[in-house]
Motif scaffolding. Structure first.
Motif, short mmCIF file in Angstrom:
data_model
loop_
_atom_site.label_atom_id
_atom_site.label_comp_id
_atom_site.label_asym_id
_atom_site.label_seq_id
_atom_site.Cartn_x
_atom_site.Cartn_y
_atom_site.Cartn_z
N TYR A 23 0.66 -1.29 -0.06
CA TYR A 23 0.10 0.07 -0.07
C TYR A 23 0.78 1.26 -0.03
O TYR A 23 0.63 2.25 -0.88
CB TYR A 23 -0.87 -0.06 1.22
N ARG A 24 1.83 1.23 0.91
CA ARG A 24 2.53 2.42 1.03
C ARG A 24 3.25 2.65 -0.16
O ARG A 24 3.37 3.96 -0.68
CB ARG A 24 3.75 2.29 2.01
N GLU A 25 3.91 1.83 -0.88
CA GLU A 25 4.73 2.11 -2.15
C GLU A 25 3.95 2.45 -3.17
O GLU A 25 4.20 3.51 -3.90
CB GLU A 25 5.36 0.86 -2.68
N GLU A 26 2.68 2.00 -3.07
CA GLU A 26 1.69 2.24 -4.35
C GLU A 26 1.19 3.78 -4.04
O GLU A 26 1.20 4.78 -5.03
CB GLU A 26 0.42 1.38 -4.39
N LEU A 27 1.01 4.28 -2.89
CA LEU A 27 0.72 5.80 -2.25
C LEU A 27 1.74 6.58 -2.76
O LEU A 27 1.45 7.74 -3.32
CB LEU A 27 0.35 5.52 -0.78
N ARG A 28 2.73 6.20 -2.38
CA ARG A 28 4.03 7.10 -2.64
C ARG A 28 4.03 7.21 -4.46
O ARG A 28 4.38 8.18 -5.04
CB ARG A 28 5.57 6.45 -2.43
N ARG A 29 3.75 6.11 -5.13
CA ARG A 29 3.91 6.40 -6.68
C ARG A 29 2.92 7.32 -7.03
O ARG A 29 3.05 7.79 -8.16
CB ARG A 29 3.70 4.80 -7.13
N TRP A 30 1.84 7.49 -6.50
CA TRP A 30 0.62 8.11 -7.05
C TRP A 30 0.38 9.33 -6.29
O TRP A 30 -0.54 10.32 -6.51
CB TRP A 30 -0.71 7.42 -7.11
N THR A 31 1.51 9.72 -5.38
CA THR A 31 1.52 11.23 -4.75
C THR A 31 2.44 11.90 -5.47
O THR A 31 3.67 11.63 -5.38
CB THR A 31 1.79 11.01 -3.15
N ALA A 32 2.03 12.98 -5.84
CA ALA A 32 3.11 13.78 -6.91
C ALA A 32 3.81 14.63 -5.84
O ALA A 32 3.41 15.57 -5.42
CB ALA A 32 2.28 14.64 -7.87
N THR A 33 4.91 14.67 -5.81
CA THR A 33 5.86 15.19 -5.15
C THR A 33 6.59 16.41 -5.89
O THR A 33 6.79 17.63 -5.54
CB THR A 33 6.91 14.46 -4.53
N GLY A 34 6.71 16.24 -7.08
CA GLY A 34 7.54 17.20 -7.99
C GLY A 34 6.49 17.60 -9.07
O GLY A 34 5.36 17.52 -9.23
N PRO A 35 6.74 18.39 -10.18
CA PRO A 35 5.93 18.83 -11.41
C PRO A 35 5.74 17.49 -12.28
O PRO A 35 6.86 16.91 -12.67
CB PRO A 35 6.80 19.71 -12.03
#
Ligand SMILES: Cc1cc2nc3c(=O)[nH]c(=O)nc-3n(C[C@H](O)[C@H](O)[C@H](O)COP(=O)(O)O)c2cc1C
Length: 328
Positions: A181-193
């Protein structure tokens, strides 16, 4: 005398596709691709944008594509053409979700104009809403919007709402505990442009009363999430369909977008809630089995602050050229 109906110019349909990409999608994954051929637009599901942990069966993937299909149909109608559509037109190509055809010129009805005008103003709002009652006439209009797309929308009463929210919180905790879950959440949380994923500014606070399951997004350095007090008596709607097959999911997506746009037109803020549908043991409890209905989405509506527009993939990425092959 025979009348020749000229198809819309390619530029017109290209603009309709651009408009369709404003649709909502699970974690802003935008899992759609389009191909224009004459007066017809094929809409594909893009498997590279699937979220296997949250959505192992691809149900929300197809709900998202369905939301784009509805937006495309609406954009075609607003351009002055009728639109016909067929779901899964080729049994051998399950990724070809819909074929939408502009069939002939047609005057634009004021209701079409009004709904289409809401497209750029619809955004997912994860912030506290005012504790102002949504008028019954507006809820009736939302119900009618779902019905027009072959789905059903029910507003939960106080007891039903509390029960649904309890279930939704339980589901939220279960979903968060899934492996990966955590990895997928990080993949779809946009941190940069970047053109997809949910930007950090679009993530709201968590509910300090722990009543509403506000979708969490990754915090920098894994730090704690900010929290705030949400409206104590939220208006929660349940969107349901009679079946639970891929075509029902696409239908649910079309109904979802019609409901969200109708709500936006009425000046309402909206937030889809899907954790309770992501957890099969909870999903089963949301509706009385005797109703013969299957829950596809919850939607929170109310009067909220203005929120911004999340990014979209460039048209060149989602609009396939006529000759470009797609993997089958
Ligand atoms: C199938 C589906 C499930 C969604 N689930 C949630 C959810 O559980 N919580 C949430 O805050 N937003 C949810 N959303 C909203 C998306 O996150 C949102 O549409 C996307 O980030 C794009 O932002 P926008 O709606 O502001 O254009 C969902 C949308 C779809 C289509």
């Amino acid at each position: 005398m025979t009348t020749t109906i000229s198809p819309p110019a390619r530029d017109v349909l290209t603009e309709c596709v651009r408009t369709a990409t404003a649709a909502p999608s699970l974690q802003n994954s935008q899992p759609w691709q389009f191909r224009i051929r004459g007066s017809r637009i094929d809409v594909y599901a893009d498997p590279s944008c699937h979220l296997p942990v949250l959505d192992p069966d691809g149900r929300e993937h197809l709900i998202s594509v369905g939301a784009a299909v509805f937006t495309l149909r609406l954009a075609i109608r607003r351009s002055g053409y009728r639109s016909d559509h067929v779901l899964f037109p080729d049994a051998g190509r399950p990724d070809l979700v819909a074929r939408v055809t502009a069939t002939g010129p047609s005057p634009v009805a004021p209701a079409t104009e009004a709904l289409a005008a809401a497209i750029p103003h619809r955004h997912t709002n994860r912030w506290p809403f005012a504790q102002t009652t949504v008028p019954v006439a507006v809820l009736d209009h939302l119900r009618e919007a779902a019905r027009r797309e072959g789905a059903l929308l029910a507003a939960t009463g106080p007891a039903g709402r509390d029960a649904v929210l309890r279930l939704a919180r339980r589901a939220d905790h279960q979903v968060r505990a899934r492996p990966g879950y955590r990895e997928e959440l990080r993949r779809w949380t946009a941190t940069g442009p970047r053109p997809d994923g949910v930007p950090r500014w679009a993530a709201g606070p968590q509910d300090s009363w722990d009543a509403l399951p506000i979708r969490e997004f990754a915090e920098p350095g894994g730090g704690p999430h900010p929290s705030d007090r949400f409206e104590p008596y939220p208006t929660i709607l349940v969107l349901a369909t009679r079946g639970d097959q891929p075509s029902d999911w696409v239908r649910a997506g079309q109904a979802l977008q019609r409901v969200l746009l109708t709500a936006t037109w009425h000046g309402l803020a909206t937030m889809p809630i899907s954790q309770p549908i992501e957890e099969p043991s909870v999903r089963r409890l949301l509706l009385d089995p005797a109703s013969g209905l299957t829950a596809q989405m919850l939607v929170r509506v109310g009067y909220g602050r203005t929120v911004g527009r999340t990014p979209r993939r460039p048209l060149a990425e989602v609009l396939l050229s006529t000759g470009r092959r797609r993997p089958t």
